[in-house]
Design an enzyme around this catalytic site. Structure first.
Site, PDB file in Angstrom:
ATOM      1  N   PHE A  28     -70.096 -38.316  -1.398  1.00 15.36           N
ATOM      2  CA  PHE A  28     -69.420 -37.812  -2.589  1.00 15.36           C
ATOM      3  C   PHE A  28     -69.593 -38.831  -3.720  1.00 15.36           C
ATOM      4  O   PHE A  28     -69.543 -40.039  -3.504  1.00 15.36           O
ATOM      5  CB  PHE A  28     -67.934 -37.603  -2.309  1.00 15.36           C
ATOM      6  CG  PHE A  28     -67.626 -36.359  -1.522  1.00 15.36           C
ATOM      7  CD1 PHE A  28     -68.621 -35.507  -1.082  1.00 15.36           C
ATOM      8  CD2 PHE A  28     -66.306 -36.045  -1.210  1.00 15.36           C
ATOM      9  CE1 PHE A  28     -68.323 -34.361  -0.361  1.00 15.36           C
ATOM     10  CE2 PHE A  28     -65.998 -34.898  -0.483  1.00 15.36           C
ATOM     11  CZ  PHE A  28     -66.999 -34.057  -0.057  1.00 15.36           C
ATOM     12  N   LYS A  33     -73.809 -37.052  14.193  1.00 13.09           N
ATOM     13  CA  LYS A  33     -72.506 -36.514  13.804  1.00 13.09           C
ATOM     14  C   LYS A  33     -72.130 -35.307  14.650  1.00 13.09           C
ATOM     15  O   LYS A  33     -70.965 -34.943  14.739  1.00 13.09           O
ATOM     16  CB  LYS A  33     -72.497 -36.146  12.324  1.00 13.09           C
ATOM     17  CG  LYS A  33     -72.558 -37.341  11.380  1.00 13.09           C
ATOM     18  CD  LYS A  33     -72.468 -36.896   9.923  1.00 13.09           C
ATOM     19  CE  LYS A  33     -72.545 -38.076   8.964  1.00 13.09           C
ATOM     20  NZ  LYS A  33     -73.900 -38.643   8.879  1.00 13.09           N
ATOM     21  N   HIS A  43     -78.513 -37.524   7.806  1.00 12.87           N
ATOM     22  CA  HIS A  43     -77.084 -37.504   7.471  1.00 12.87           C
ATOM     23  C   HIS A  43     -76.410 -36.388   8.258  1.00 12.87           C
ATOM     24  O   HIS A  43     -75.368 -36.589   8.855  1.00 12.87           O
ATOM     25  CB  HIS A  43     -76.898 -37.322   5.970  1.00 12.87           C
ATOM     26  CG  HIS A  43     -75.473 -37.357   5.528  1.00 12.87           C
ATOM     27  ND1 HIS A  43     -74.719 -38.512   5.572  1.00 12.87           N
ATOM     28  CD2 HIS A  43     -74.655 -36.391   5.042  1.00 12.87           C
ATOM     29  CE1 HIS A  43     -73.497 -38.251   5.138  1.00 12.87           C
ATOM     30  NE2 HIS A  43     -73.430 -36.970   4.806  1.00 12.87           N
TER      31      HIS A  43
END
Length: 423
Positions: free
Chosen positions: A406, A342, A310
């Site tokens: 989230f 990312k 992630h």
């Protein structure tokens, strides 16, 4: 009864710094970053003024003026990606009964840009509490209902089977593809067009992440602002984009001689039931998702050849998933290369999981692990092999990709190739 398995036969991508599957892979393999100062609006008033934006013009990307007018930017990304994936797969959907074709699209924030732009107009830039709806565009209702993005893709490919919009925060892009794979495995459909899209680079989104100080304030050096697993990181870089896939049932794909990028061998999701944005440091929930995904894939830790992390670039997340890898893989965790794309294309919320699936499938094809750009001063608590700065040639057959969102969402997916798969 012979077990059914879903495989990826087509890939379409709209990503920061690269529109199209091939350009996307070239960017990753070169370790180039697509993060820059925000240009989509005037961000000078915000704490974080950097993002990973897509250089995207809808008409140049093949949309008609009517499509460009009707669709929010996120929906435009999804349709363009779906068209590329379908062309890449070589599948002739006219030969498939339309009710046997499904669509599953993930998104965390829906039509954010369209909604914000319309609110600005209707409210006279926030001056009027009671808005006048007559000033809204005719398609405003579509912006209010995120499932219209999945409908646009279904219309594009002629799907009349199950059509779904999956919204599970930042794991949406993994969960949407997992959902589509399950539909194929259970026999509900034979072909799925699945992936995710988000276009959240707007004042309201930037303000929300500013408020909780989740995004970077490294405004003077945007190219190096996304720094997963680096001790000098200070938050993630917001991104945008889309990746969409053609999934087919394995036997049918083989029968037509399709190019198979990857098998979706196993996937699982868990929730921490703990905090809306917080993560427990032991990584137990993510580790459990990884364990179940490996069980479904019938693979042990020794078979994992690469981990797509992630890797958002927040201290909390980086340490959480490092613990999860150790908890789920044991000593094997220290031997597996890990990276976060990312660092190059930012965090596009609900769509990043699918963009990362595209990266994993292409990594399998090219037998190259993309790097973690900007990793110069590793966090001593993140002590695994987080491939820094430069892509690495590597022989492997199985990838673990994970996402954390989230709401406590944790998702793991196993992608693999068989010996002898055409490349």
């Amino acid at each position: 009864m012979t077990a059914r398995e879903a495989v990826i036969t087509g890939i379409g991508v709209v990503a920061p710094g690269a529109t199209g599957r091939d350009a996307f892979w070239e960017l990753l393999a070169a370790g180039n970053t697509a993060t820059r100062r925000i240009s989509l609006f005037d961000a000078r008033a915000f704490r974080s003024q950097v993002a990973a934006e897509c250089d995207f013009e809808p008409l140049a990307a093949g949309l008609t003026p009517q499509e460009a007018r009707r669709m929010d930017r996120a929906a435009q990304f999804a349709v363009v990606s779906a068209r590329e994936a379908l062309a890449d797969s070589g599948a002739v959907l006219a030969d498939v009964a339309p009710e046997r074709i499904g669509v599953s699209i993930g998104s965390a924030v829906g039509c954010t840009m369209g909604l914000e732009e319309e609110y600005v107009v209707l409210s006279n830039r926030g001056r009027d509490w009671v808005v006048d709806h007559t000033y809204g565009v005719p398609h405003l209702y579509g912006y209010m209902v995120p499932s219209t993005m999945a409908v646009e893709v279904a219309r594009t490919v002629g799907a009349q089977g199950p059509v779904a919009l999956i919204s599970t925060g930042c794991t949406s892009g993994l969960d949407s593809v997992s959902h589509a794979a399950r539909l194929i495995e259970e026999g509900a459909i034979d072909v799925a067009v699945a992936g995710a899209t988000d276009a959240p680079i707007s004042p309201i989104t930037v303000a929300c992440f500013d408020a909780i100080k989740a995004t970077t304030a490294r405004n003077d050096d945007p190219e190096h602002a996304s720094r997963p697993f680096d001790n000098d990181r200070d938050g993630f870089v917001l991104g945008e984009g889309s990746a969409v896939f053609v999934l087919e049932e394995l036997a049918a794909a083989r029968a037509r001689g399709a190019r198979i990028y990857a098998h979706i061998s196993g996937a699982a999701s868990r929730s921490n039931a703990y905090h809306m944005t917080g993560l427990k440091p032991d990584g137990r929930e993510m580790a459990e998702a990884i364990r179940v995904a490996m069980d479904r894939a019938r693979l042990g830790p020794d078979r994992i050849g690469y981990i797509n992390a992630h890797g958002s670039g927040t201290r909390q997340n980086d340490r959480h998933e490092t613990a999860a890898f150790k908890r789920s893989l044991g000593s094997r965790a220290y031997d597996v290369p890990v990276s976060s794309i990312k660092s190059m294309v930012g965090h596009s919320l609900g769509s990043i999981g699918s963009i990362e699936i595209a990266a994993c499938a292409l990594a399998l094809e090219h037998q190259v692990v993309p790097p973690t750009a900007n990793l110069e001063n590793p966090d001593p608590e993140c002590d695994l092999d987080y491939v820094p700065k430069t892509a690495r040639d590597h022989t492997f057959d199985t990838v673990l990709s994970v996402g954390s969102g989230f709401g406590g969402f944790q998702t793991a997916m196993i992608l693999s190739r068989e010996a002898g798969d055409a490349r």
